[in-house]
Design a protein around this motif. Structure first.
Motif, PDB file in Angstrom:
ATOM      1  N   ALA A 197     105.139  12.831 112.566  1.00 22.12           N
ATOM      2  CA  ALA A 197     103.978  12.667 113.436  1.00 22.12           C
ATOM      3  C   ALA A 197     104.248  11.649 114.539  1.00 22.12           C
ATOM      4  N   SER A 198     104.951  10.581 114.205  1.00 18.42           N
ATOM      5  CA  SER A 198     105.253   9.550 115.204  1.00 18.42           C
ATOM      6  C   SER A 198     106.214  10.060 116.265  1.00 18.42           C
ATOM      7  N   SER A 199     107.095  10.977 115.888  1.00 17.57           N
ATOM      8  CA  SER A 199     108.055  11.503 116.863  1.00 17.57           C
ATOM      9  C   SER A 199     107.376  12.355 117.923  1.00 17.57           C
ATOM     10  N   LEU A 200     106.147  12.797 117.641  1.00 16.67           N
ATOM     11  CA  LEU A 200     105.417  13.578 118.633  1.00 16.67           C
ATOM     12  C   LEU A 200     104.913  12.718 119.786  1.00 16.67           C
ATOM     13  N   ILE A 201     104.939  11.413 119.638  1.00 16.25           N
ATOM     14  CA  ILE A 201     104.496  10.553 120.748  1.00 16.25           C
ATOM     15  C   ILE A 201     105.442  10.696 121.939  1.00 16.25           C
ATOM     16  N   PRO A 202     106.742  10.411 121.798  1.00 15.95           N
ATOM     17  CA  PRO A 202     107.637  10.637 122.948  1.00 15.95           C
ATOM     18  C   PRO A 202     107.804  12.105 123.301  1.00 15.95           C
ATOM     19  N   ALA A 203     107.755  12.995 122.300  1.00 15.98           N
ATOM     20  CA  ALA A 203     107.946  14.423 122.572  1.00 15.98           C
ATOM     21  C   ALA A 203     106.796  14.985 123.400  1.00 15.98           C
ATOM     22  N   VAL A 204     105.560  14.678 123.018  1.00 20.94           N
ATOM     23  CA  VAL A 204     104.396  15.194 123.750  1.00 20.94           C
ATOM     24  C   VAL A 204     104.302  14.562 125.129  1.00 20.94           C
ATOM     25  N   ASN A 205     104.632  13.281 125.242  1.00 17.53           N
ATOM     26  CA  ASN A 205     104.605  12.639 126.555  1.00 17.53           C
ATOM     27  C   ASN A 205     105.564  13.315 127.534  1.00 17.53           C
ATOM     28  N   LYS A 206     106.725  13.731 127.032  1.00 16.43           N
ATOM     29  CA  LYS A 206     107.652  14.435 127.923  1.00 16.43           C
ATOM     30  C   LYS A 206     107.143  15.832 128.243  1.00 16.43           C
ATOM     31  N   LEU A 207     106.668  16.541 127.238  1.00 16.52           N
ATOM     32  CA  LEU A 207     106.148  17.894 127.452  1.00 16.52           C
ATOM     33  C   LEU A 207     105.008  17.881 128.457  1.00 16.52           C
ATOM     34  N   GLY A 208     104.070  16.965 128.291  1.00 15.23           N
ATOM     35  CA  GLY A 208     102.905  16.933 129.169  1.00 15.23           C
ATOM     36  C   GLY A 208     103.229  16.556 130.598  1.00 15.23           C
ATOM     37  N   SER A 209     104.187  15.671 130.778  1.00  8.80           N
ATOM     38  CA  SER A 209     104.467  15.145 132.121  1.00  8.80           C
ATOM     39  C   SER A 209     105.593  15.857 132.850  1.00  8.80           C
ATOM     40  N   LEU A 210     106.386  16.653 132.144  1.00  4.03           N
ATOM     41  CA  LEU A 210     107.517  17.298 132.814  1.00  4.03           C
ATOM     42  C   LEU A 210     107.078  18.266 133.920  1.00  4.03           C
ATOM     43  N   PRO A 211     105.981  19.021 133.758  1.00  4.19           N
ATOM     44  CA  PRO A 211     105.549  19.852 134.887  1.00  4.19           C
ATOM     45  C   PRO A 211     105.279  19.027 136.145  1.00  4.19           C
ATOM     46  N   LEU A 212     104.724  17.848 135.961  1.00  5.08           N
ATOM     47  CA  LEU A 212     104.497  16.947 137.091  1.00  5.08           C
ATOM     48  C   LEU A 212     105.823  16.508 137.705  1.00  5.08           C
ATOM     49  N   MET A 213     106.802  16.198 136.854  1.00  5.32           N
ATOM     50  CA  MET A 213     108.100  15.769 137.356  1.00  5.32           C
ATOM     51  C   MET A 213     108.826  16.900 138.076  1.00  5.32           C
ATOM     52  N   LEU A 214     108.625  18.145 137.603  1.00  9.22           N
ATOM     53  CA  LEU A 214     109.303  19.285 138.204  1.00  9.22           C
ATOM     54  C   LEU A 214     108.588  19.818 139.442  1.00  9.22           C
TER      55      LEU A 214
END
Length: 381
Positions: A84-101
């Protein structure tokens, strides 16, 4: 001969530091997080303090600028003690990558800087009737003068209600199918945004999964992070990069289960000797370790291809997620078997790891979908 298949020392140092942090500040709370179905706030605080909660954010926006392999190692090591804790960095990347791209510099400055400061970012694509067939989504966005009005709902959204920001993929013209879809950033505080009750899940119980509702949410055009009609392409491009983080999560769960099973096999004695001395157990542990190492190599190669955006990324991304998650399911199940009755109760973490591993075969595209993706993108020898 130079070792072409060994990672540079800086990644090894990163692994050691994240493992130390995870063992000290995350592992002690993992059982309670799972049993109480509560967000792992201790992990969130520790990861944020160490700059690991959103390490992928570029330095110009306040992050560490971690590359894809570094993010993989961070997620892998956190998942080794708490899925569950590993979803913190994973979800943050998933959510923000469209913005970065897809976003412009002003948009990146606006939201990535806040993400780096600890405000989470989730990804809203799936709907009740649009899972594997993501292009069938019904969340609707309509023009409203110079802006937009958003209506609909998204389902199975990780860390919903915790995150401050949400990438939302919405349909603007259903007659155009996937070509009518556009991507936006929605903020938790926007009027008309609300959340359903947390789902009662088999695993990853510490990461809230909730439905997100949009009721006449007014958005200025500066919330749009894709060209009009190019949101679906952006969403799929995002998944090509972020499926690798699910492979990393699966790796961590598998490695954690193997570590527990190996230690137990030397502690548990039957018929006058350690159960490790029985060939049947040795074969199981050997297969577990072999498959984990194979999955790790594939995942790290996929991370390298993500960083350089190579043309065969789509195949390797799907392959790493599919293979690593299948390995995680097998390894965690075998770990439960090695521990016997103790594996089936929550005194040991392997039953939690097995429950968590199951989801890695399902989210960000089921493994059946991954095999279709691979078949359509077979690499040239």
């Amino acid at each position: 001969m130079e070792n072409l298949f060994d990672i540079p020392s800086e990644y090894k140092d990163l692994r050691a530091s994240v493992r130390a942090l995870a063992e000290k500040e995350i592992a002690p709370f993992a059982k309670a997080v799972d049993e109480d179905h509560r967000f792992p706030q201790e992990a969130a605080d520790a990861l944020q303090k160490a700059g690991l909660a959103a390490a992928h954010v570029p330095t110009e926006f306040g992050g560490d600028g971690a590359d894809a392999l570094a993010v993989v190692i961070i997620i892998e090591e956190v998942a080794r003690v708490c899925g569950a804790s590993s979803l913190i960095p994973a979800v943050n990347k998933l959510g923000s990558l469209p913005l970065m791209l897809g976003g412009n510099k002003d948009q990146k400055q606006r939201w990535l800087s806040q993400l780096a400061q600890g405000k989470g970012f989730s990804y809203c694509l799936s709907e009740s009737d649009a899972g594997s067939d993501a292009s069938a989504l019904r969340t609707k966005v309509e023009r409203d003068g110079d802006g937009w009005i958003l209506n609909g709902s998204k389902k199975w959204i990780s860390n919903a209600g915790i995150s401050e920001f949400y990438t939302v993929i919405a349909q603007g013209d259903a007659s155009l199918g996937s070509k009518g879809i556009t991507a936006f950033v929605v903020e938790k505080s926007d009027p008309g945004v609300s959340f359903g009750a947390p789902e009662k899940k088999m695993g990853f119980r510490g990461s809230p999964t909730r439905e997100v509702y949009f009721d006449n949410v007014k958005l200025a055009d500066d919330r749009r992070i894709s060209e009009i009609g190019e949101g679906f392409a952006l969403a799929m491009n995002t998944l090509d990069h972020t499926r690798i983080t699910i492979a990393a999560q699966a790796l961590g769960l598998a490695q954690g289960a193997l570590d527990v099973a190996t230690k137990y096999s030397h502690e548990r004695k039957q018929f006058g000797k350690e159960i490790f001395d029985f060939q049947g157990v040795q074969f199981m542990l050997a297969d577990m370790a072999m498959n984990i190492e194979a999955a790790r190599q594939l995942t790290y190669v996929a991370a390298s291809k993500s960083e350089s955006n190579e043309k065969d990324l789509r195949f390797f991304s799907a392959a790493s997620k599919c293979f690593a998650s299948d390995v995680a399911m097998k390894v965690t199940t075998d770990a439960v078997q090695i521990l016997g009755g103790y594996g089936y109760v929550s005194d040991y973490p392997v039953e939690r790891m097995m429950r968590d591993a199951k989801l890695t075969q399902i989210y960000e595209g089921t493994n059946q979908i991954q095999r279709i993706v691979m078949a359509r993108n077979l690499p040239n020898a």
